[in-house]
Design an enzyme around this catalytic site. Structure first.
Site, PDB file in Angstrom:
ATOM      1  N   ASP A 171     -38.575  -5.196  -2.271  1.00 22.35           N
ATOM      2  CA  ASP A 171     -39.310  -4.223  -3.065  1.00 22.35           C
ATOM      3  C   ASP A 171     -39.104  -4.628  -4.521  1.00 22.35           C
ATOM      4  O   ASP A 171     -38.016  -4.481  -5.068  1.00 22.35           O
ATOM      5  CB  ASP A 171     -38.754  -2.814  -2.778  1.00 22.35           C
ATOM      6  CG  ASP A 171     -39.362  -1.743  -3.687  1.00 22.35           C
ATOM      7  OD1 ASP A 171     -40.257  -2.068  -4.488  1.00 22.35           O
ATOM      8  OD2 ASP A 171     -38.927  -0.584  -3.576  1.00 22.35           O
ATOM      9  N   LYS A 195     -43.157  -5.498 -14.307  1.00 23.77           N
ATOM     10  CA  LYS A 195     -44.186  -5.280 -13.286  1.00 23.77           C
ATOM     11  C   LYS A 195     -45.472  -4.716 -13.899  1.00 23.77           C
ATOM     12  O   LYS A 195     -46.567  -4.974 -13.410  1.00 23.77           O
ATOM     13  CB  LYS A 195     -43.641  -4.309 -12.233  1.00 23.77           C
ATOM     14  CG  LYS A 195     -44.527  -4.121 -11.022  1.00 23.77           C
ATOM     15  CD  LYS A 195     -43.817  -3.257 -10.000  1.00 23.77           C
ATOM     16  CE  LYS A 195     -44.637  -3.008  -8.758  1.00 23.77           C
ATOM     17  NZ  LYS A 195     -43.878  -2.194  -7.795  1.00 23.77           N
ATOM     18  N   GLU A 202     -46.968  -1.147  -0.823  1.00 21.03           N
ATOM     19  CA  GLU A 202     -45.763  -0.311  -0.761  1.00 21.03           C
ATOM     20  C   GLU A 202     -45.923   0.867   0.226  1.00 21.03           C
ATOM     21  O   GLU A 202     -45.025   1.109   1.036  1.00 21.03           O
ATOM     22  CB  GLU A 202     -45.410   0.195  -2.165  1.00 21.03           C
ATOM     23  CG  GLU A 202     -44.847  -0.935  -3.035  1.00 21.03           C
ATOM     24  CD  GLU A 202     -44.932  -0.671  -4.531  1.00 21.03           C
ATOM     25  OE1 GLU A 202     -45.270   0.467  -4.919  1.00 21.03           O
ATOM     26  OE2 GLU A 202     -44.666  -1.600  -5.312  1.00 21.03           O
ATOM     27  N   ASP A 204     -45.232   8.822  -3.926  1.00 22.48           N
ATOM     28  CA  ASP A 204     -44.212   7.931  -4.488  1.00 22.48           C
ATOM     29  C   ASP A 204     -43.965   8.274  -5.959  1.00 22.48           C
ATOM     30  O   ASP A 204     -44.784   7.974  -6.824  1.00 22.48           O
ATOM     31  CB  ASP A 204     -44.713   6.480  -4.336  1.00 22.48           C
ATOM     32  CG  ASP A 204     -43.713   5.451  -4.880  1.00 22.48           C
ATOM     33  OD1 ASP A 204     -42.764   5.838  -5.590  1.00 22.48           O
ATOM     34  OD2 ASP A 204     -43.894   4.253  -4.597  1.00 22.48           O
TER      35      ASP A 204
END
Ligand code: AMP
Length: 613
Positions: free
Chosen positions: A24, A86, A186, A210
């Site tokens: 991850d 990211k 994800e 999330d």
């Protein structure tokens, strides 16, 4: 799909299945997991404590450090410490313009459309290189833990990542010495961690909520026969647990528990208050009251403070649901991901919105990596009969007039897929039609990869344009492509089945894979140099034009400096040093920007003068 176990250090093809780890690669934290005795586990640090590796990279005097030690440098060396990389993956400067202020390190602005670079001292880095550092740290962590070399990985990305961002993630893996077997979403990984989607016969719709430290995503997925399809996504790229901490701090200041002036002026006091706020938030996930030293806050106060933020996430869920064309009753599971979903008010709000219990048994920080490890295990062949493919990674098409690629199944199309398109002949009485099948993203087939060809023969003689030839592409979940050509008037048909993933033998594919690893760094450097040169040439051209067009507007000194800097850049562009090119380019851009603004103002005022008002 063909799977070739290659040992990348020896270059040999291995017979035994090996470990394929799940990674991850997160905005704030990353982690790596694998399957141990049939169960997915996240790998802890050398002290056996934390599984999370902060996604922070620090450039020290002689080495690059990643994770907790790098995080500590955020305060002492902000310009040499990179976080949230990211957010920059696969992005151009234009894309990140809006949140540059949020970052304390330097992003280079030289060409609005070019991919972003990050400057640390005299060097320039791409987000791919920086992410590779995080991946290297994770690779090292699991290799130390298992005492063996690890090469294969499944890496997760947000469901909304586009192809450039996915490709950037793949490239980062390659650079870290990892064979990225799959990039998976994800939410798909989170679902797998809960065992949802493992049964080929199930048909469900699920929600993945999330909420991390700084981002919020909600995804709605449909799962049919082990195939995950993203129906909709929504979210807020700047909403997360950090905002809860800020709410607490604001409250403490308002309530005079924290001194406003001291908080503003005293760095270490500010840091202490911040840490206390995060601690308070965490304590309130399992207590009614937080009280320490001179600071306190009750759960009810905290809930009141964060309610508006939670409401925003619920609104996003509402929109996602609407976009998916589903009703709440059709949702069979709601999965909680991200450290912030430990907050009880979030669980209860989400649960009451979707009118069902949420899935929160698995550690929300680890759930995505655990799911990725399960996917890795499936790919390693340890879970027989399972195959999961989200989308096709490259466009598939045929050659048409002039060697052009006509895409029939575009990249990122979900699989299985069946797409048909009609063609006709170009010559009178044409009896045969050659169908050449290619894979790739370029416009000319010669730049793409040929997968195979066949001839549809026996077309009854007809004038050009009359035959109705249908080409069908049928791609199944295993990546097997059947191309079928039929002449609909006469009913003749022919087809070809392309089994191998890239139309190559397994050995050739293995060799290509090995080559791409061997040359990863070199290729990246080459690409970076060529890109820098291209950009430089554009800048040189526009700089020369600018000097030419604004002779009257520029002072002698300004013109001389511009000419000098342009020359410098021309010189650098001939060199092999991309950092030097980037540097000169930046110098020139910084100097010319205010001049360009002045020229623009001038042009506007000239234009206005000419108008009758
Ligand atoms: P992530 O980006 O998923 O690692 O999420 C990290 C976020 O979760 C940070 O904002 C943490 O403060 C928050 N977090 C971690 N543990 C808890 C907890 N027990 N209660 C509330 N928030 C938490």
């Amino acid at each position: 799909m063909a799977k070739i176990p290659i040992n990348l250090s020896t270059g040999t093809i291995e017979q035994n299945s090996e470990i394929i780890v799940g990674i991850d690669l997160g905005t704030t934290n990353s982690l790596v997991a694998y399957i141990k005795d049939g169960k997915a586990v996240a790998v802890k640090d050398e002290n056996g404590k934390r599984t999370l590796v902060p996604s922070v990279i620090h450039f020290g005097p002689d080495e690059v450090i990643v994770g907790d030690p790098a995080r500590k440098k955020l305060i002492t060396h902000p310009e040499k410490t990179i976080y949230s990389v990211k957010r920059l993956m696969g992005k151009s400067y234009k894309d990140v313009n809006s949140f540059e202020n949020y970052l304390s390190y330097k992003i280079i602005d030289e060409d609005q459309d070019a991919l972003v670079k990050i400057q640390v001292d005299e060097k320039f880095y791409s987000p791919i290189e920086l992410s590779a550092e995080i991946l290297k740290a994770l690779k090292k962590r699991i290799e130390t833990r298992l005492n063996k070399s690890i090469q294969k990985a499944v890496i997760t990305v947000p469901a909304y990542f586009n192809d450039t961002q996915r490709q950037a993630t793949r490239d980062a893996g390659k650079l870290a010495g990892l064979d990225v077997l799959r990039i998976i979403n994800e939410p798909t990984a989170a679902s797998l961690a809960y065992g949802i989607g493992l049964d080929q016969n199930e048909d469900r719709k699920i929600v993945v909520y999330d909420l991390g430290g700084g981002t919020f995503d909600v995804s709605i997925l449909q799962i049919q026969q082990g195939i995950f399809e993203v129906l909709s996504t929504n979210g807020d790229t700047f909403l997360g647990g950090d905002d809860f901490d800020k709410k607490i701090i604001d409250y403490w200041i308002e309530d005079r528990q924290v001194d406003r002036v001291k908080f503003k002026e005293n760095k270490s006091y500010r840091q202490r208050v911040r840490l206390s706020a995060e601690e308070a938030k965490k304590i309130l996930s399992s207590a009614e009251l937080y009280k320490a030293d001179d600071l306190s806050i009750s759960l009810s106060k905290f809930n009141e403070l964060i309610k508006p933020l939670i409401d925003r996430t619920i609104e996003a869920c509402e929109i996602a649901l609407k976009d998916s064309n589903l009703k709440k009753e059709e949702i069979s599971n709601v999965i909680m991901v991200g450290g912030s979903t430990r907050v009880p008010l979030i669980k209860s709000s989400v649960s009451s919105f979707f009118d069902q219990q949420v899935n929160d048994k698995i550690d929300p920080d680890e759930v995505v990596a655990l799911g990725a490890a399960i996917q890795g295990d499936i790919l390693a062949g340890n879970q027989k009969g399972m195959l999961l493919l989200d989308v096709t990674p490259l466009s598939l098409g045929i050659e048409t007039v002039g060697g052009l690629m006509d895409v029939i199944i575009p990249r990122n199309n979900k699989v299985p897929a069946r797409v048909g398109r009609n063609y006709t002949t170009s010559v009178d009485g044409q009896k045969n039609l050659k169908v050449s099948v290619y894979q790739g993203e370029r416009d000319m087939v010669s730049d793409n990869r040929k997968l195979g060809e066949f001839i549809l023969s026996g077309i009854p003689p007809m004038p050009a344009g009359i035959p109705k030839i249908e080409i069908q592409f049928i791609l199944d979940a295993d990546g097997i492509l059947v191309v079928k050509a039929s002449e609909l008037r006469s009913g003749i048909s022919q087809n070809i089945e392309i089994r191998s993933q890239y139309g190559l033998s397994e050995e050739e594919m293995g060799k290509m894979l090995l080559d791409s690893f061997k040359h990863a760094e070199e290729d990246l450097a080459k690409r970076a140099l060529l890109e820098a040169r291209n950009e430089a040439n554009n800048v040189i051209l526009s700089s020369k034009k600018f000097i030419d067009h604004n002779k009257t507007l520029l002072t002698k000194e300004e013109t001389a400096t511009l000419i000098e800097m342009t020359k410098d850049l021309e010189m650098a562009a001939k060199s092999e040093d991309k950092d030097a090119i980037n540097h000169k380019m930046e110098t020139l851009n910084n100097y010319s920007r205010p001049l360009a603004e002045r020229a623009l103002d001038h042009a506007i005022s000239d234009a206005l003068k000419g108008k009758e008002l």
